[in-house]
Design an enzyme around this catalytic site. Structure first.
Site, mmCIF file in Angstrom:
data_model
loop_
_atom_site.group_PDB
_atom_site.id
_atom_site.type_symbol
_atom_site.label_atom_id
_atom_site.label_comp_id
_atom_site.label_asym_id
_atom_site.label_seq_id
_atom_site.Cartn_x
_atom_site.Cartn_y
_atom_site.Cartn_z
ATOM 1 N N ASP A 83 124.501 -21.308 52.649
ATOM 2 C CA ASP A 83 123.889 -21.026 53.952
ATOM 3 C C ASP A 83 123.531 -22.321 54.680
ATOM 4 O OD1 ASP A 83 123.854 -18.121 53.745
ATOM 5 O OD2 ASP A 83 122.546 -18.502 52.040
ATOM 6 N N GLU A 102 124.324 -16.325 41.074
ATOM 7 C CA GLU A 102 125.070 -17.517 41.523
ATOM 8 C C GLU A 102 124.566 -18.752 40.774
ATOM 9 O OE1 GLU A 102 126.055 -16.047 46.071
ATOM 10 O OE2 GLU A 102 124.330 -17.321 45.739
HETATM 11 C C1 5RP Z 1 125.317 -15.241 48.888
HETATM 12 C C2 5RP Z 1 125.408 -16.677 49.252
HETATM 13 C C3 5RP Z 1 126.526 -17.080 50.163
HETATM 14 O O1 5RP Z 1 127.248 -18.085 49.551
HETATM 15 C C4 5RP Z 1 125.956 -17.598 51.455
HETATM 16 O O2 5RP Z 1 125.094 -16.590 51.981
HETATM 17 C C5 5RP Z 1 127.050 -17.925 52.451
HETATM 18 O O3 5RP Z 1 127.652 -16.755 52.887
HETATM 19 P P1 5RP Z 1 128.908 -16.743 53.846
HETATM 20 O O4 5RP Z 1 130.059 -17.310 53.081
HETATM 21 O O5 5RP Z 1 129.080 -15.268 54.171
HETATM 22 O O6 5RP Z 1 128.584 -17.553 55.071
HETATM 23 O O7 5RP Z 1 124.640 -17.500 48.847
HETATM 24 O O8 5RP Z 1 124.171 -14.966 48.122
#
Ligand code: 5RP
Length: 218
Positions: A83, A102
């Site tokens: 994010d 994760e």
């Molecule tokens: C999920 C995560 C994702 O890696 C993060 O939210 C990025 O998401 P996106 O690839 O949809 O931008 O940490 O828990």
């Protein structure tokens, strides 16, 4: 290119970093593009460890065996989005709510490859609300502790993690020392995981830009 096209470009670039054998796979829209790209090389993937139920289902749909982490041990690489990410490779993750799994899968990988478009690169993290996975009965207690740290925690309404817990999204954090903050929030009783990945950040950042995919390393 749109943001989604940039995500797709980095997902495809990540394929070059995938060794044969077993890999760890993240969660989110960028990780979904990566899973789609994996289909082309699935012959050399023995199996994958998924960081969420959603990712496990997608991997199974394209015919990649999903393995239990306990039977795998260490993996060469873990590929996932973020994010927010800094030049020092610290990240905020958990926008999709999969932060705990994760972090566990990433801990078992020799190399963390972050795939994201350049809008995720920041100097100081905290504009994106920091996700914290919390045991449900500790929600109010943990929220009060997070307020003492200067944050404004907001319960993610109608959301339960794959582990049966809730998420507090903490707004207004100015994360100047991500390692210290990760350590401090992890110490709060009732916190399962904070979505700061600083103690173990990314090793490689494949960043999607309008001028192509750039590679940043630790
Ligand atoms: C999920 C995560 C994702 O890696 C993060 O939210 C990025 O998401 P996106 O690839 O949809 O931008 O940490 O828990």
């Amino acid at each position: 290119m749109t943001q989604d096209e940039l995500k797709k470009a980095v997902a495809h670039a990540a394929i070059e970093h995938v060794p044969s054998g077993i890999i760890g796979v993240g969660t989110g829209s960028t990780a979904n593009h990566f899973i789609a790209a994996l289909a082309a090389i699935k012959g050399r993937i023995d199996g994958a460890v998924a960081s969420s139920i959603a990712t496990a289902e997608r991997l199974q749909m394209i015919g990649i065996p999903v393995l239990d982490l306990n039977s795998v041990g260490e993996m060469e690489v873990y590929v996932d989005g973020a994010d927010e990410i800094t030049r020092h490779m610290a990240m905020i993750k958990g926008g999709g709510g999969a932060l705990t799994r994760e972090k566990i899968v990433a801990a078992c990988a020799k190399k963390f490859i972050c795939i994201a478009d350049d809008s995720k690169l920041v100097d100081v993290m905290g504009k994106f609300p920091l996700p914290v996975e919390v045991i449900p009965m500790a929600r109010s207690f943990v929220a009060r502790q997070l307020v003492k740290l200067g944050g404004n925690p907001v319960l993610r309404e109608g959301f339960t993690t794959d582990n049966g817990n809730v998420i507090l999204d903490v707004h207004g954090m100015n994360i100047v020392d991500p390692v210290a903050m990760e350590t401090e929030i992890n110490q709060i009783v009732g916190v399962v995981t904070v979505g700061l990945f600083a103690r173990r950040g990314a090793d490689v950042f494949l960043m999607g830009t309008q001028n192509g995919v750039k590679t940043l390393t630790r």
